[in-house]
Structure formats: structure tokens, C-alpha cells
Design a protein around this motif. Structure first.
Motif, PDB file in Angstrom:
ATOM      1  N   ILE A   8     -13.624  -6.178   1.772  1.00 38.39           N
ATOM      2  CA  ILE A   8     -13.187  -5.075   2.629  1.00 38.39           C
ATOM      3  C   ILE A   8     -11.802  -5.358   3.189  1.00 38.39           C
ATOM      4  O   ILE A   8     -10.912  -4.499   3.183  1.00 38.39           O
ATOM      5  N   GLU A   9     -11.602  -6.579   3.665  1.00 34.31           N
ATOM      6  CA  GLU A   9     -10.296  -6.956   4.230  1.00 34.31           C
ATOM      7  C   GLU A   9      -9.196  -6.916   3.181  1.00 34.31           C
ATOM      8  O   GLU A   9      -8.031  -6.615   3.494  1.00 34.31           O
ATOM      9  N   ALA A  10      -9.557  -7.196   1.935  1.00 35.62           N
ATOM     10  CA  ALA A  10      -8.561  -7.199   0.854  1.00 35.62           C
ATOM     11  C   ALA A  10      -8.258  -5.795   0.338  1.00 35.62           C
ATOM     12  O   ALA A  10      -7.305  -5.614  -0.415  1.00 35.62           O
ATOM     13  N   GLY A  11      -9.091  -4.819   0.717  1.00 33.94           N
ATOM     14  CA  GLY A  11      -8.843  -3.444   0.281  1.00 33.94           C
ATOM     15  C   GLY A  11      -9.627  -3.003  -0.939  1.00 33.94           C
ATOM     16  O   GLY A  11      -9.276  -2.013  -1.584  1.00 33.94           O
ATOM     17  N   ALA A  12     -10.708  -3.729  -1.257  1.00 33.16           N
ATOM     18  CA  ALA A  12     -11.545  -3.361  -2.408  1.00 33.16           C
ATOM     19  C   ALA A  12     -12.350  -2.101  -2.112  1.00 33.16           C
ATOM     20  O   ALA A  12     -12.525  -1.711  -0.952  1.00 33.16           O
TER      21      ALA A  12
END
Length: 247
Positions: free
Chosen positions: A156-160
Motif C-alpha cells: 500500500i505504501e509503495a502504491g500497489a
């Protein structure tokens, strides 16, 4: 789990490992060379090459082999390969997408068509099954990367866009455009991935029974053994019970 990986796990337990490993290195080398030839020979500046190198490292391909494949493209003496996609149907009504790199389109088409017909399938026209798949980015991590909650939070933090976790590992899905940006972000929290690649994700999985699954495995296995075939994607789903019976 649905798709390519479950059957891969089964096939990896079936022996002839040296032969499979040699064939795998050959295909990885071909992808590295093609990627380097199509763009810059620097993985940091060439997203496709970076993915190919990561895939090779994940399979413990020696660094010298990887560098030779890149140098081959840079030297201009690499063979000219054409990217070809075949679409067809397997046992149980399964849809399959076969991606190939070929220096002889006629040979590859003949081989793929023959493999389908001899193993309970049939080759379809272009577009006959791909409409039932989404073209996405896929980042794969082993189960040892962390539990499902840890990987989900990192993704989530990586933008997946989505995450699937099971005993086999973690599959992190992204848009095609954001694949390498997300992959780089995940390296900071989860380490280097097992694989970073473009993938075909089925919209509606098809559950396959034991009889059809056995023939489907043979079809996919035979396709994988063809030198020109790089990847095989499908919308099949197989239960753990059936997979264990066929292992």
C-alpha cells in the motif's frame, strides 16, 4: 492459487532439473539480450532489462552469464528476435496466452499449434482469449518476505493496487505504468523481489477437475519446454487437493 505458479511448483518437483535449469537460463538470457537491444544496456535506465536481470538473479543465474547476455546486445551481434503472442484453449475450457521470442515465426507457430493439438487444446485467433485478461505489472516475493499484513502494508505504501498472499508467497499487482516505481519502493521495505514482470491476470478463473488438470499440466509443460516460448499464462484454477494428487 490460480494460474501459472501452482503448476510450476508441481513441475519443479518432477525431476529432470538440470535440463529444465539449462532451458530456463537460455530463455532468461534471450530476454536479457532482447531487452538490452531494445533500449539502453543499463538496467537502471531500462525498465524491461531491469526486470529481466531481476528474474535471472531470482533463478540464481550467474552474474557472468547475465553480463554476457547484455554485452551480446551491445556488441550488435545478437540474433533478431520477434515478440509473438499466441492465444488458445486448453482442456476444461481454459484460456491460455503464450508469449514467445522467435527468430523464425513459421517454426514457432507450427510448434505451438502442434503442442496445443496433441495435448487436448486448440490454438485460437489473436484476441480470442486476451479480452478475458488484464495486462498488469506483477511483483513476486517469497513467503519468507513477511506475513500477509506486513507485505500488504508495504505494498500500500509503495502504491500497489492489489496483493495476494498464500503459502507459496506474495503476488503484488500494479498498473503497467507504475510497475517499476512500485518495485523500487518495495525493495526498501521487503528487499529484492523474486520477479518483477508484466503479466496477464485472468478476470474470471475457471476451476479445473482432476482429469482435465492432468492434461492441462502436460500441455503447459510441453509449451514451456519449447525453446521459443517464454511464458504461459492461463485462467485455470486448481484445488490444493487435486494439485497434491498430481504432484
Amino acid at each position: 492459487m490460480a494460474g501459472h505458479s501452482k503448476f510450476k511448483n508441481i513441475m519443479h518437483r518432477k525431476g529432470a532439473q538440470d535440463k529444465k535449469r539449462s532451458a530456463m537460463f537460455s530463455k532468461l538470457s534471450r530476454e536479457i539480450t532482447v531487452a538490452a537491444k531494445m533500449g539502453l544496456p543499463d538496467p537502471e535506465m531500462n525498465a524491461r532489462l531491469r526486470a529481466a536481470v531481476l528474474a535471472a538473479k531470482a533463478q540464481s543465474m550467474p552474474k557472468d552469464n547475465i553480463q554476457r547476455s547484455i554485452d551480446k546486445a551491445s556488441a550488435g551481434d545478437a540474433e533478431s528476435y520477434e515478440e509473438i503472442r499466441y492465444e488458445g484453449f486448453g482442456p476444461g475450457g481454459v484460456s491460455l496466452i503464450v508469449e514467445a521470442l522467435s527468430d523464425n515465426r513459421n517454426r514457432t507457430a507450427t510448434n505451438v499449434r502442434t503442442i496445443f493439438s496433441k495435448n487436448g487444446g486448440n490454438l485460437g485467433a489473436s484476441g480470442s482469449v486476451s479480452h478475458g485478461f488484464d495486462r498488469l505489472g506483477l511483483i513476486e516475493y517469497p513467503a519468507t518476505a513477511g506475513d500477509a499484513d506486513k507485505v500488504l502494508e508495504a505494498a500500500i505504501e509503495a502504491g500497489a493496487d492489489d496483493v495476494e498472499s498464500d503459502d507459496d508467497g506474495h503476488r503484488i499487482w500494479t498498473s503497467v505504468d507504475s510497475l517499476h516505481e512500485v518495485a523500487k519502493a518495495l525493495e526498501g521495505s521487503l528487499g529484492e523481489a523474486d520477479a518483477t514482470k508484466l503479466a496477464w491476470r485472468p478476470q474470471t478463473p475457471v476451476e479445473v477437475g482432476e482429469d482435465d488438470a492432468a492434461q492441462l499440466i502436460k500441455l503447459i509443460d510441453t509449451l514451456d519446454e519449447d525453446d521459443d516460448v517464454q511464458t504461459v499464462w492461463g485462467n485455470y484454477e486448481i484445488s490444493d487437493a487435486v494439485a497434491e494428487k498430481l504432484a
